[in-house]
Design an enzyme around this catalytic site. Sequence first.
Site, short mmCIF file in Angstrom:
data_model
loop_
_atom_site.label_atom_id
_atom_site.label_comp_id
_atom_site.label_asym_id
_atom_site.label_seq_id
_atom_site.Cartn_x
_atom_site.Cartn_y
_atom_site.Cartn_z
N HIS A 186 -8.52 3.77 -3.68
CA HIS A 186 -8.03 3.02 -2.51
C HIS A 186 -9.05 3.12 -1.38
CE1 HIS A 186 -3.66 3.28 -4.10
NE2 HIS A 186 -4.17 2.08 -4.33
N GLU A 189 -8.87 5.36 2.03
CA GLU A 189 -8.60 6.80 1.93
C GLU A 189 -9.92 7.56 1.91
OE1 GLU A 189 -6.06 6.83 -1.53
OE2 GLU A 189 -4.58 5.55 -0.56
N ARG A 244 -7.14 -1.66 1.53
CA ARG A 244 -6.68 -0.77 0.44
C ARG A 244 -7.22 -1.18 -0.92
NH1 ARG A 244 -1.78 2.16 -1.24
NH2 ARG A 244 -0.99 1.39 -3.20
N GLU A 390 -2.54 13.62 -3.56
CA GLU A 390 -2.54 13.05 -2.22
C GLU A 390 -2.97 14.15 -1.26
OE1 GLU A 390 -2.01 9.93 -1.50
OE2 GLU A 390 -0.84 9.11 -3.18
ZN LIG Z 1 -4.22 5.87 -2.68
#
Ligand SMILES: [Zn+2]
Length: 434
Positions: A186, A189, A244, A390
């Site tokens: 993504h 990020e 994204r 994450e």
């Molecule tokens: Zn992600």
Amino acid sequence: MFVHIGILFVLLQSSYCVERYDGHKVLEILHKAESDFIKILEMELKYKLDFWKLPKHVDDSMKVRVSPEHLEDFLHELEAINADVSTMIENVQDIMDEHQVQSEVPVLHRRASSYSSGWSLNVYYSYSSILNYLTAIAAATLPNNMTATLETLGTSYEGRVVRMIKLSKAGSAANKRKIFIDGGIHAREWVSPATVIYMIEMLAYNPNNNASINTLLNRYDVYLAPLINPDGYQYSGSSYRLWRKNRRNNPQGNCYGVDLNRNFPFQWDPIIGGSNSPCSDLFSGATPGSEPETANIVNYLMANGDLFDAYLTIHSYGQMWLYPWGYTSALPSDHSDLHNAALSGKNAIAAYQGMSYLVGSSTNELYAAAGGSDDFAKGGAGIKYSYTIELRDQGDYGFQLPATLIIPTAKEFFDGFVAFADTMYTHLYGSSGK
Ligand SMILES: [Zn+2]
């Protein structure tokens, strides 16, 4: 020996950003029923909503960015379904102004201390600088019988090369098992590629000659691909910070991009946590595995997956260590093995600065989403220990994690990774291999 680097490094953050987020708010929304959650999801295109965090379960909240133009209408709709709404971030642009490094000062200095190749680890590098880094580390003379080999996974939609580093310790066991780590699926990020680079540094140089790292490298070769989605990342750095997806030019709708983490060809289904609309941030693609960035990973893992014990894909944010399945709330039959190894990681993370990571399966802890890379790695390529990570934080900065927090974020996760790998190896093979 230090790598000699004589290039000006252009920082990814710069004054080029054109898309501004003045007056954009991030709202925290607690819906009353699952049907209301679906209603909010369906408002995405109408109000140009940007989902920063989706609920982990029916009683959990979501975080949504909304522009000032659409705020009032959106709030009216939320009122109609009796949702609880609070403002997480008053003005997204303020966070960007405050915390983005605006400097274009070239990063030329070498750190005098300990590790490593002379690269600063506390900046967000551009795509070309990351490529330069990978080339440099592969050319470096490393300590501890380590070798770094540059490999190519493929190219992106816009033709950028996607590279990976293999780190291997000579003189340890032959035919070692392998671990695959990727980042930057993504685009927005940014702490993900930065963390994978930190991991490369620590594994390649092991600056404090840490025994646990030595053990890991005696047991495993580690493959690290810090930037899977270079087109999106570049676009996020130059034009649209909160991008994204990748940068496919979709034929319908005049919209760009596919959500690569909905595009993997295992139980692919846009209806489950993805979208059929090319304008959606969650667009699953026209067909499973349609994107070159997806195919780069798929092809590699299909050809080599049986050599790998673990696949970790690094995302942000939310502080979670998640395992399959994402497409269904059912659990894999060996879920307790995956859970236990992840708990070792979680505990090592907490030992550094007390950060709390949640461990669980993607669907039970997050929300159902089909087409994720971790589901593919386990279900399609047969890699037992498959995870989505994450990283920090829990929403204060969200995707705009200040560069000053790269090193603590990366360090704690790296500690967690080393502990995880030890638990995994011991479970699979006993405690030999030290
Ligand atoms: Zn992600």
